[in-house]
Scaffold this active site. Structure first.
Site, PDB file in Angstrom:
ATOM      1  CE  LYS A   1     -14.444 -44.286  25.623  1.00 38.59           C
ATOM      2  NZ  LYS A   1     -14.348 -45.093  24.378  1.00 38.59           N
TER       3      LYS A   1
ATOM      4  CE1 TYR B   1     -18.788 -48.067  25.697  1.00 37.52           C
ATOM      5  CE2 TYR B   1     -17.266 -48.650  27.453  1.00 37.52           C
ATOM      6  CZ  TYR B   1     -17.679 -47.774  26.465  1.00 37.52           C
ATOM      7  OH  TYR B   1     -16.986 -46.608  26.237  1.00 37.52           O
TER       8      TYR B   1
ATOM      9  CG  ASN C   1     -12.585 -43.845  21.403  1.00 40.96           C
ATOM     10  OD1 ASN C   1     -12.650 -43.952  22.631  1.00 40.96           O
ATOM     11  ND2 ASN C   1     -13.522 -44.319  20.600  1.00 40.96           N
TER      12      ASN C   1
ATOM     13  CG  HIS D   1     -19.282 -42.789  26.594  1.00 38.18           C
ATOM     14  ND1 HIS D   1     -19.739 -43.778  25.747  1.00 38.18           N
ATOM     15  CD2 HIS D   1     -20.377 -42.324  27.257  1.00 38.18           C
ATOM     16  CE1 HIS D   1     -21.059 -43.898  25.895  1.00 38.18           C
ATOM     17  NE2 HIS D   1     -21.469 -43.032  26.814  1.00 38.18           N
TER      18      HIS D   1
ATOM     19  CD  GLU E   1     -24.575 -44.035  27.958  1.00 40.97           C
ATOM     20  OE1 GLU E   1     -24.316 -44.946  27.143  1.00 40.97           O
ATOM     21  OE2 GLU E   1     -24.205 -42.858  27.794  1.00 40.97           O
TER      22      GLU E   1
END
Ligand code: DAT
Ligand code: MG
Length: 153
Positions: A13, A53, A116, A119, A130
């Site tokens: 990310k 998402y 965080n 992913h 994805e």
């Protein structure tokens, strides 16, 4: 599907890219024995992130999540190998870094849920969706790993 050819989608990310964690995350998967079959960097569009998402669109944190995820470049990866979807999630840690064990990526490198670092697809079916979302077909590369016989029995 060929033996041990399960694939997952792993993404560093924007916070992970800014913090210089790309090499470390790639290295963990490489050293484990997984096979890199797709790799690219870009700042993703709002539309792509909203699709990625999609299941979370009713959540209060959704606008902030999309805003954060479009704030800078991400590194998209496709990894292949036995049980890679489940193992990839274990290597990442829990969604909440504070609940992640030391030794996992989130347990080693972050603190807050909204930062965080990475992913990972949560099921084989999600992974397939994805990978299609983030890569063009010719960006996912089929090749045989010469080290295969040293990784699998
Ligand atoms: P994961 O990334 O572990 O698959 P998820 O799919 O439930 O977790 O959520 C996607 C991301 O959204 C997650 O990595 C961080 C953010 N997020 C999830 N739950 C959150 C919450 N309660 N508050 C803030 N951000 C959250
Ligand atoms: Mg998820």
């Amino acid at each position: 599907m060929a033996k041990n050819a399960e694939r997952t989608y792993i993404m560093v990310k924007p916070d992970g890219v800014q913090r210089g964690l790309v090499g470390n995350i790639i290295s963990r998967f490489e050293k484990r024995g997984y096979q890199l079959c797709g790799l690219k960097m870009r700042t993703a569009s709002k539309e792509l992130l909203e699709e990625h998402y999609g299941e979370l669109k009713t959540k209060a944190f959704f606008p902030g999540l999309i805003n954060f995820m479009t704030s800078g470049p991400v590194v998209s990866m496709c990894w292949q190998g036995k049980d890679v979807v489940k193992q990839g999630r274990a290597m990442l840690g829990e969604t909440d870094p504070l609940k992640s064990k030391p030794g996992s990526i989130r347990g080693d490198y972050c603190i807050d849920m909204g930062k965080n670092v990475c992913h990972g697809s949560d099921s084989v079916e999600t992974a397939q969706d994805e990978i299609k979302m983030w890569f063009k077909p010719d960006e996912v590369v089929d090749y045989s790993l010469t080290a295969y016989k040293d990784i699998y029995e």
